[in-house]
Design a protein around this motif. Structure first.
Motif, short mmCIF file in Angstrom:
data_model
loop_
_atom_site.label_atom_id
_atom_site.label_comp_id
_atom_site.label_asym_id
_atom_site.label_seq_id
_atom_site.Cartn_x
_atom_site.Cartn_y
_atom_site.Cartn_z
N LYS A 1 3.72 74.39 16.25
CA LYS A 1 4.61 75.25 17.03
C LYS A 1 5.61 74.39 17.80
O LYS A 1 6.82 74.65 17.79
CB LYS A 1 3.76 76.07 17.99
CG LYS A 1 4.51 77.12 18.78
CD LYS A 1 3.52 77.88 19.64
CE LYS A 1 4.23 78.81 20.59
NZ LYS A 1 3.29 79.51 21.46
N TYR B 1 -8.10 73.83 14.62
CA TYR B 1 -7.01 74.69 14.12
C TYR B 1 -6.04 75.03 15.26
O TYR B 1 -4.84 75.07 15.06
CB TYR B 1 -7.57 76.00 13.56
CG TYR B 1 -8.19 75.89 12.19
CD1 TYR B 1 -7.78 74.90 11.29
CD2 TYR B 1 -9.20 76.76 11.78
CE1 TYR B 1 -8.35 74.81 10.04
CE2 TYR B 1 -9.77 76.67 10.53
CZ TYR B 1 -9.34 75.69 9.66
OH TYR B 1 -9.90 75.60 8.42
N LYS B 2 -6.62 75.27 16.43
CA LYS B 2 -5.76 75.62 17.57
C LYS B 2 -4.86 74.43 17.92
O LYS B 2 -3.66 74.62 18.19
CB LYS B 2 -6.62 76.02 18.78
CG LYS B 2 -5.76 76.50 19.94
CD LYS B 2 -6.40 77.59 20.73
CE LYS B 2 -5.39 78.29 21.59
NZ LYS B 2 -5.92 79.35 22.39
N TYR C 1 -2.20 74.22 15.33
CA TYR C 1 -1.22 75.31 15.54
C TYR C 1 -0.25 74.93 16.66
O TYR C 1 0.96 75.08 16.51
CB TYR C 1 -1.97 76.61 15.88
CG TYR C 1 -1.09 77.63 16.56
CD1 TYR C 1 -0.13 78.34 15.85
CD2 TYR C 1 -1.21 77.88 17.93
CE1 TYR C 1 0.70 79.25 16.48
CE2 TYR C 1 -0.39 78.79 18.56
CZ TYR C 1 0.56 79.47 17.84
OH TYR C 1 1.38 80.38 18.46
N ARG D 1 -12.39 75.65 14.60
CA ARG D 1 -11.41 76.55 15.22
C ARG D 1 -10.62 75.83 16.32
O ARG D 1 -9.43 76.04 16.47
CB ARG D 1 -12.10 77.79 15.79
CG ARG D 1 -12.31 78.84 14.73
CD ARG D 1 -12.65 80.18 15.36
NE ARG D 1 -12.82 81.19 14.32
CZ ARG D 1 -13.15 82.44 14.56
NH1 ARG D 1 -13.36 82.85 15.79
NH2 ARG D 1 -13.27 83.30 13.57
N LYS D 2 -11.34 74.98 17.09
CA LYS D 2 -10.66 74.21 18.14
C LYS D 2 -9.59 73.32 17.50
O LYS D 2 -8.48 73.19 18.00
CB LYS D 2 -11.67 73.36 18.90
CG LYS D 2 -12.28 74.06 20.08
CD LYS D 2 -13.24 73.13 20.80
CE LYS D 2 -14.36 73.92 21.45
NZ LYS D 2 -15.55 73.14 21.68
#
Lengths: 173, 377
Positions: free
Chosen positions: A146, A138-139, A142, A135-136
């Motif tokens: 962005k 993925y962040k 992201y 998840r880290k």
């Protein structure tokens, strides 16, 4: 019963048992407790639902008995389906029942989290990347995506503005 | 049950000339209905990762209208509801009138998209609008948002009023304090933080189950009894299958979009209070919406009650505000027979009347505040 299980020495709790294994043992017990809670909560919901359903069907049936005319199967079905739909709607709107549903759903999430944590601690013991590690990552991805999108939009906006001979005002109104 | 009663139950199936749909494996691993949707042809003209911009070309060659329309659908379920089959296609109605239609396909968010927020969604809309403006050499585009897409469109129009010619909000969530539906009863208990922290993206199966539970008896029992009664009518069976395919073929919703939508828009109702911040410091003021506004509502819509959409009327500065309503529910507005007979021709006329006499002579003239999103980056 689960409290007793907690005090019952598991196979691994022999001499040389590490703190980490003890923590894992507690996590298993916690998960079992949550499963038990979930079962009790869903069973309560099921009983409430069944009671309501039986009351609705009994009321609908008594209406059929009272009815002087012979009803067509379709009429019976419509009356029956409307009665159940209205009855379940009323039940689902009841604050007590709605909060029971919400509680059961919340416990489902607790179960999911507890089992994820258990898997995570197992993975950590053997140095495998865990869900939170991913998840880290993925962040990070992201945030990079962005930033890239924003930069390319900025570039497009500047080129459009310069080709039109206007100044883009970047101040917020 | 005796033998003759059993026979009477299976008889319709035996007589039926309809070939039962085949079950194929879907991308989720479960069975999927092998029936094709009767959609209009489209091209992917622009893409940003999984999010794609589709272009539908008008079906007529003369009398084309200058202003294209961008449709933004919700991230729950797919846009196909606007183009399920030719005789119930909103998109076809537009194309037959000579309107270029663009549509945002949100795609299938994966776990890597769980951190996307409404800010990103609005950014995707902005990229799409800029692309269309460049392609058509115009500075304004008509924007139509449906359901959650309507909420996003209203937010976008408040940020960039100078890029929007006409704003069309279809069953859009604006004021979330209105409503006595089941969703409003359960909404109070919804812990979006816990759902997102535990699950990441919100699974489509969970959302579908939630929607079925809003009216379980009709949606899980009565609907299939009626289907069984119509089993010999091939057209009705196909319609039913297409609708079922649409209902159950839904993507997951990015976790942070869900969290922001439920907490800030639904529970705290910040949009109507002009307190919604797309990003810290970037407040959305609906008063900035000044273009012609059309509101389309379903009188029987329990998911997004008409009053929720109509609340925007008093919050914008548009001089021209029009409402069209039809006796239909949330989905019936798009696919209902009555809606296609009475509502959509009026909508097409409204858009067409406001899409002429305005062409490529008007060049883009970004005014103060035009680059709000960019300035925040």
């Amino acid at each position: 019963m689960l409290e007793k299980l907690n005090s019952f020495p598991p196979l691994s709790m022999v001499e040389g048992t590490t703190d980490r294994e003890l923590i894992r043992h507690n996590e298993y017990v916690e998960l079992l407790k949550l499963y038990e809670q979930l079962y009790v909560q869903w069973f309560g919901i099921y009983i409430d639902f069944l009671r309501t359903l039986m009351t609705i069907i009994a009321t609908a049936n008594s209406e059929f008995v009272k009815s002087p005319a012979t009803l067509e199967p379709r009429q019976i079905y419509n009356t029956w389906i409307d009665a159940i739909a209205n009855g379940t709607d009323a039940l689902f709107r009841e604050p007590v029942f709605a909060s029971k549903l919400a509680k059961a759903f919340s416990t489902m999430l607790d179960v999911k989290k507890a089992s994820d944590d258990l898997v995570e601690s197992s993975y950590r013991m053997i140095s495998i990347p865990t869900k939170s590690d991913v998840r880290k990552l993925y962040k990070e991805i992201y945030l990079i995506k962005k930033k890239l999108r924003e930069l390319s939009e900025d570039k497009k906006a500047s080129s459009t503005a310069s080709s039109l001979g206007v100044r883009v005002d970047n101040t917020k109104e | 049950m005796n033998a003759s009663e059993k026979d009477s139950l299976v008889e319709p199936f035996l007589k039926s000339s309809v070939v039962p749909p085949k079950l194929e494996s879907s991308s989720h691993g479960g069975p999927s209905l092998a029936i094709d949707l009767e959609t209009m042809p489209s091209d992917v003209v622009h893409a940003y990762g999984r999010v794609k911009l589709l272009h539908y070309k008008p079906t007529i060659s003369t009398g084309l209208l200058k202003i294209p329309i961008l449709i933004v659908y919700a991230m729950i379920n797919r846009y196909h509801i606007l183009d399920l089959q030719h005789d119930r296609s909103v998109i076809k109605q537009y194309l037959d009138r000579g309107i270029d239609v663009y549509l945002i396909d949100w795609g299938d968010p994966g776990p890597e998209d769980m951190y996307e927020t409404i800010y990103d969604c609005v950014g995707y809309i902005d990229s799409a609008i800029d692309f269309i403006r460049r392609e058509h050499s115009i500075d304004k585009v008509s924007l139509q948002g449906y359901c959650q897409g309507g909420t996003f469109s209203a937010i976008y129009a408040a940020l960039y009023p100078n890029k929007i010619r006409n704003l069309i909000l279809q069953a859009a969530g604006i004021d979330f304090s209105i409503g006595e539906g089941m969703i409003d009863v359960w909404g109070k208990y919804l812990d979006a933080d816990k759902i997102v922290d535990t699950l990441g993206n919100v699974p489509s199966d969970l959302l579908n189950f939630g929607f079925l539970m809003l009216d379980p008896v009709h949606l899980m029992l009565d609907k299939y009894v009626k289907f069984y009664e119509d089993i010999n009518d091939q057209e009705k069976v196909k319609n039913f299958m297409r609708m079922e395919k649409w209902i159950f073929d839904s993507p997951d919703v990015p976790g942070e979009v869900y969290r922001q939508f439920v907490n800030e828009l639904y529970k705290e109702n910040r949009l109507v209070k002009n307190e919604f911040e797309l990003e810290p410091g970037l407040k959305i003021n609906l008063k900035r919406i000044d273009m012609p506004l059309l509101m389309i509502v379903g009188e029987n819509d329990s998911l997004m009650p008409p009053e929720s959409t109509l609340a925007i009327k008093n919050l914008v500065s548009s001089e021209e505000k029009q409402t069209f309503s039809v006796k239909a529910g949330h989905i019936g507005v798009s696919v209902g027979t009555l809606a296609h007979k009475e509502l959509w021709p009026k909508v097409v006329d409204w858009i067409a009347d406001r899409s002429t006499g305005y062409g490529d002579k008007n060049k883009a003239t970004p005014r103060k505040g035009a680059a709000i999103l960019k300035s925040k980056r």
